[in-house]
Design a protein around this motif. Structure first.
Motif, PDB file in Angstrom:
ATOM      1  N   ILE A 192       4.821  16.435  -3.840  1.00 37.85           N
ATOM      2  CA  ILE A 192       5.596  15.896  -2.716  1.00 37.85           C
ATOM      3  C   ILE A 192       4.783  15.967  -1.432  1.00 37.85           C
ATOM      4  CG2 ILE A 192       7.606  16.326  -1.248  1.00 37.85           C
ATOM      5  CD1 ILE A 192       9.038  17.216  -3.894  1.00 37.85           C
ATOM      6  N   LYS A 193       4.159  17.111  -1.181  1.00 39.95           N
ATOM      7  CA  LYS A 193       3.366  17.286   0.038  1.00 39.95           C
ATOM      8  C   LYS A 193       2.103  16.423   0.016  1.00 39.95           C
ATOM      9  CE  LYS A 193       4.875  21.730   1.799  1.00 39.95           C
ATOM     10  NZ  LYS A 193       6.166  21.582   1.277  1.00 39.95           N
ATOM     11  N   ASN A 194       1.438  16.329  -1.126  1.00 40.77           N
ATOM     12  CA  ASN A 194       0.237  15.486  -1.225  1.00 40.77           C
ATOM     13  C   ASN A 194       0.576  14.019  -0.983  1.00 40.77           C
ATOM     14  OD1 ASN A 194      -1.513  17.592  -1.718  1.00 40.77           O
ATOM     15  ND2 ASN A 194      -1.463  17.354  -3.935  1.00 40.77           N
ATOM     16  N   LYS A 245      -0.704  11.660   2.171  1.00 42.30           N
ATOM     17  CA  LYS A 245      -1.350  10.352   2.003  1.00 42.30           C
ATOM     18  C   LYS A 245      -0.602   9.272   2.783  1.00 42.30           C
ATOM     19  CE  LYS A 245      -3.277  11.614  -2.422  1.00 42.30           C
ATOM     20  NZ  LYS A 245      -3.114  11.556  -3.859  1.00 42.30           N
ATOM     21  N   LEU A 246       0.743   9.305   2.731  1.00 39.98           N
ATOM     22  CA  LEU A 246       1.554   8.366   3.526  1.00 39.98           C
ATOM     23  C   LEU A 246       1.283   8.562   5.013  1.00 39.98           C
ATOM     24  CD1 LEU A 246       5.076   8.435   1.833  1.00 39.98           C
ATOM     25  CD2 LEU A 246       3.585   6.457   2.076  1.00 39.98           C
ATOM     26  N   GLU A 289       0.829  -1.208   0.000  1.00 37.79           N
ATOM     27  CA  GLU A 289       0.000   0.000   0.000  1.00 37.79           C
ATOM     28  C   GLU A 289       0.867   1.263   0.000  1.00 37.79           C
ATOM     29  OE1 GLU A 289      -3.379   2.391  -0.137  1.00 37.79           O
ATOM     30  OE2 GLU A 289      -3.038   0.306  -0.666  1.00 37.79           O
ATOM     31  N   VAL A 290       1.951   1.270   0.765  1.00 40.27           N
ATOM     32  CA  VAL A 290       2.881   2.411   0.763  1.00 40.27           C
ATOM     33  C   VAL A 290       3.441   2.608  -0.643  1.00 40.27           C
ATOM     34  CG1 VAL A 290       5.166   3.175   1.560  1.00 40.27           C
ATOM     35  CG2 VAL A 290       3.471   2.359   3.204  1.00 40.27           C
ATOM     36  N   LYS A 291       3.828   1.513  -1.261  1.00 40.26           N
ATOM     37  CA  LYS A 291       4.358   1.581  -2.621  1.00 40.26           C
ATOM     38  C   LYS A 291       3.307   2.111  -3.596  1.00 40.26           C
ATOM     39  CE  LYS A 291       6.904  -1.195  -5.957  1.00 40.26           C
ATOM     40  NZ  LYS A 291       7.456  -2.484  -6.283  1.00 40.26           N
ATOM     41  N   ARG A 292       2.054   1.651  -3.447  1.00 39.54           N
ATOM     42  CA  ARG A 292       0.977   2.112  -4.319  1.00 39.54           C
ATOM     43  C   ARG A 292       0.721   3.614  -4.143  1.00 39.54           C
ATOM     44  NH1 ARG A 292      -3.752   3.837  -4.424  1.00 39.54           N
ATOM     45  NH2 ARG A 292      -4.102   3.704  -2.205  1.00 39.54           N
ATOM     46  N   ILE A 293       0.742   4.078  -2.905  1.00 39.70           N
ATOM     47  CA  ILE A 293       0.529   5.504  -2.628  1.00 39.70           C
ATOM     48  C   ILE A 293       1.598   6.340  -3.319  1.00 39.70           C
ATOM     49  CG2 ILE A 293       0.634   7.262  -0.811  1.00 39.70           C
ATOM     50  CD1 ILE A 293      -0.705   5.148   1.043  1.00 39.70           C
ATOM     51  N   VAL A 294       2.847   5.928  -3.193  1.00 43.24           N
ATOM     52  CA  VAL A 294       3.943   6.701  -3.772  1.00 43.24           C
ATOM     53  C   VAL A 294       3.955   6.568  -5.294  1.00 43.24           C
ATOM     54  CG1 VAL A 294       6.443   7.026  -3.790  1.00 43.24           C
ATOM     55  CG2 VAL A 294       5.290   6.559  -1.652  1.00 43.24           C
ATOM     56  N   GLU A 295       3.644   5.389  -5.804  1.00 41.87           N
ATOM     57  CA  GLU A 295       3.643   5.184  -7.260  1.00 41.87           C
ATOM     58  C   GLU A 295       2.589   6.012  -7.971  1.00 41.87           C
ATOM     59  OE1 GLU A 295       3.237   0.978  -7.797  1.00 41.87           O
ATOM     60  OE2 GLU A 295       5.391   0.738  -8.126  1.00 41.87           O
TER      61      GLU A 295
END
Length: 106
Positions: free
Chosen positions: A75-77, A81-82, A12-18
């Motif tokens: 970057i902030k968004n 989310k993270l 999920e962390v990877k999906r958020i950043v991707e």
């Protein structure tokens, strides 16, 4: 101290950043979770470190952004989310977001 996330949480962390960035690497070390990514359009590099300090989750971001308001907002968004996801998953009451040495409150 490194934050320990399950495989589902890491996905999920990877999906958020991707969603915003093209991931180069997510590397857990003894001290922190290190996310190295770069923006698709601007080719700027952004680093996120996720780690625990006593009872506080720290999300630290290093970004070299030159005259790119769009990337700064991205970057902030992404960090927000993270932040929201990890606060819900870890249950830690205290969380800090530090971007280029400045503490930000969400």
């Amino acid at each position: 101290m490194r934050i320990n996330l399950s495989e589902v949480q890491m996905t999920e962390v990877k999906r958020i950043v991707e969603k915003e960035f093209l991931i180069k690497a997510i590397v857990p070390t003894d001290d922190y979770l290190f996310i190295n990514c770069f923006a698709k359009k601007q080719k700027e590099i952004v680093y996120y470190h996720l780690f625990l300090e006593i009872d506080t989750l720290i999300i630290r971001c290093y970004a070299r952004v030159f005259d790119s308001l769009g990337l700064t907002i991205m970057i902030k968004n992404t960090a927000k989310k993270l932040f929201d996801y990890l606060v819900n998953q870890t249950g830690l009451k205290y969380t800090k977001y530090i971007e280029n040495g400045v503490v930000w409150n969400f």
